[in-house]
Design a protein around this motif. Sequence first.
Motif, PDB file in Angstrom:
ATOM      1  N   ALA A 189       0.833  -1.208   0.000  1.00 16.18           N
ATOM      2  CA  ALA A 189       0.000   0.000   0.000  1.00 16.18           C
ATOM      3  C   ALA A 189       0.865   1.255   0.000  1.00 16.18           C
ATOM      4  CB  ALA A 189      -0.941  -0.007   1.207  1.00 16.18           C
ATOM      5  N   GLU A 190       1.895   1.270   0.821  1.00 15.44           N
ATOM      6  CA  GLU A 190       2.825   2.420   0.857  1.00 15.44           C
ATOM      7  C   GLU A 190       3.539   2.586  -0.481  1.00 15.44           C
ATOM      8  OE1 GLU A 190       5.624   2.093   4.100  1.00 15.44           O
ATOM      9  OE2 GLU A 190       4.025   1.621   5.529  1.00 15.44           O
ATOM     10  N   PHE A 191       3.979   1.475  -1.036  1.00 16.84           N
ATOM     11  CA  PHE A 191       4.686   1.507  -2.318  1.00 16.84           C
ATOM     12  C   PHE A 191       3.798   2.085  -3.415  1.00 16.84           C
ATOM     13  CE2 PHE A 191       5.659  -0.479  -6.398  1.00 16.84           C
ATOM     14  CZ  PHE A 191       6.999  -0.172  -6.541  1.00 16.84           C
ATOM     15  N   PHE A 192       2.571   1.595  -3.511  1.00 14.77           N
ATOM     16  CA  PHE A 192       1.675   2.060  -4.567  1.00 14.77           C
ATOM     17  C   PHE A 192       1.209   3.495  -4.333  1.00 14.77           C
ATOM     18  CE2 PHE A 192       1.012  -2.628  -5.234  1.00 14.77           C
ATOM     19  CZ  PHE A 192       1.694  -2.670  -6.439  1.00 14.77           C
ATOM     20  N   ALA A 193       1.113   3.915  -3.081  1.00 12.60           N
ATOM     21  CA  ALA A 193       0.800   5.324  -2.793  1.00 12.60           C
ATOM     22  C   ALA A 193       1.916   6.214  -3.332  1.00 12.60           C
ATOM     23  CB  ALA A 193       0.599   5.536  -1.297  1.00 12.60           C
ATOM     24  N   ALA A 194       3.162   5.801  -3.124  1.00 15.65           N
ATOM     25  CA  ALA A 194       4.299   6.560  -3.657  1.00 15.65           C
ATOM     26  C   ALA A 194       4.309   6.540  -5.183  1.00 15.65           C
ATOM     27  CB  ALA A 194       5.611   6.000  -3.100  1.00 15.65           C
ATOM     28  N   GLU A 195       3.960   5.406  -5.761  1.00 17.93           N
ATOM     29  CA  GLU A 195       3.879   5.309  -7.224  1.00 17.93           C
ATOM     30  C   GLU A 195       2.856   6.296  -7.768  1.00 17.93           C
ATOM     31  OE1 GLU A 195       5.481   2.423  -9.633  1.00 17.93           O
ATOM     32  OE2 GLU A 195       6.693   3.554  -8.213  1.00 17.93           O
ATOM     33  N   SER A 196       1.730   6.421  -7.081  1.00 19.01           N
ATOM     34  CA  SER A 196       0.695   7.350  -7.553  1.00 19.01           C
ATOM     35  C   SER A 196       1.217   8.782  -7.548  1.00 19.01           C
ATOM     36  CB  SER A 196      -0.588   7.221  -6.731  1.00 19.01           C
ATOM     37  OG  SER A 196      -0.435   7.758  -5.436  1.00 19.01           O
ATOM     38  N   LEU A 197       1.975   9.141  -6.539  1.00 21.58           N
ATOM     39  CA  LEU A 197       2.543  10.489  -6.477  1.00 21.58           C
ATOM     40  C   LEU A 197       3.580  10.706  -7.586  1.00 21.58           C
ATOM     41  CD1 LEU A 197       2.893  10.985  -2.621  1.00 21.58           C
ATOM     42  CD2 LEU A 197       1.139  11.919  -4.156  1.00 21.58           C
ATOM     43  N   ASP A 198       4.332   9.653  -7.906  1.00 24.19           N
ATOM     44  CA  ASP A 198       5.273   9.744  -9.027  1.00 24.19           C
ATOM     45  C   ASP A 198       4.532  10.025 -10.332  1.00 24.19           C
ATOM     46  OD1 ASP A 198       7.518   9.306  -7.482  1.00 24.19           O
ATOM     47  OD2 ASP A 198       7.715   7.189  -8.043  1.00 24.19           O
ATOM     48  N   GLU A 199       3.436   9.323 -10.540  1.00 26.97           N
ATOM     49  CA  GLU A 199       2.659   9.517 -11.773  1.00 26.97           C
ATOM     50  C   GLU A 199       2.111  10.941 -11.837  1.00 26.97           C
ATOM     51  OE1 GLU A 199       2.999   7.388 -14.033  1.00 26.97           O
ATOM     52  OE2 GLU A 199       3.603   5.635 -12.879  1.00 26.97           O
TER      53      GLU A 199
END
Length: 175
Positions: A55-65
Motif C-alpha cells: 500500500a505504501e509503495f503504490f501510494a508513492a507510485e501514484s505520487l510519481d505519476e
Amino acid sequence: MILDSPMMVMPEFPKKLDAKIVSLLMPRLNDEYKAFYFYRAASNYCKGVGYEKAAEFFAAESLDELSHAKGIETYLVDWNIDVNLPIVETPQIVFSGLFEVLVKAYELEYNLWKEYNDTSDEIFGKGDIATFNFLRTYTDIQTKSVAEYSDKLNMLEGVNVMSKFELLTLEKQLF
C-alpha cells in the motif's frame, strides 16, 4: 525596422509549441493521470486487505505519476500552451489479489513505455529535437519501471500467488 508602417505586420510573440506536437503530448498527459488513479486504487486495495508495505509503495507510485503529469503540463505551459486538463476515464478497478495488482501494474508500465517510445519516434520524425529530448526522461523512467515490475514478477516465480500467507511473507522483499 519601423513598426508603425501600415504594411508592417507584428510577428506573433511569444512562440508556441507546434499544434501537432501538442496533440502528441496530450495523450501522454492523460496516460499519466490514468496511471495516478490506477496506483491510488492499488494502494487502497492493498491497504484494505492488509498488504501494508505494498500500500505504501503504490501510494508513492501514484505520487510519481502525478509528478510526471505535472512535468508534461509544465513543459506545455512553458511553451505558451493553454493546457486543458484531460477528462480521465476512471473505470472501477477491481483486484482479486496482490499478484493481479502486480501484473496489471506491469502491463500499465509496459504500455506507457511503448506509448512514450512511439510518441518520441513520431516527434523525432517531425524534427522537434527539444521535445524529443524532453521525452527521453519519460522513456528512461518507463524503462526503469518496466524492469522493476518485471523483477517483482520474477521474484514470484514458483510461489503460490493465490496464497496470501506466502505473499505476506514475501511482501518486504517485493516492496
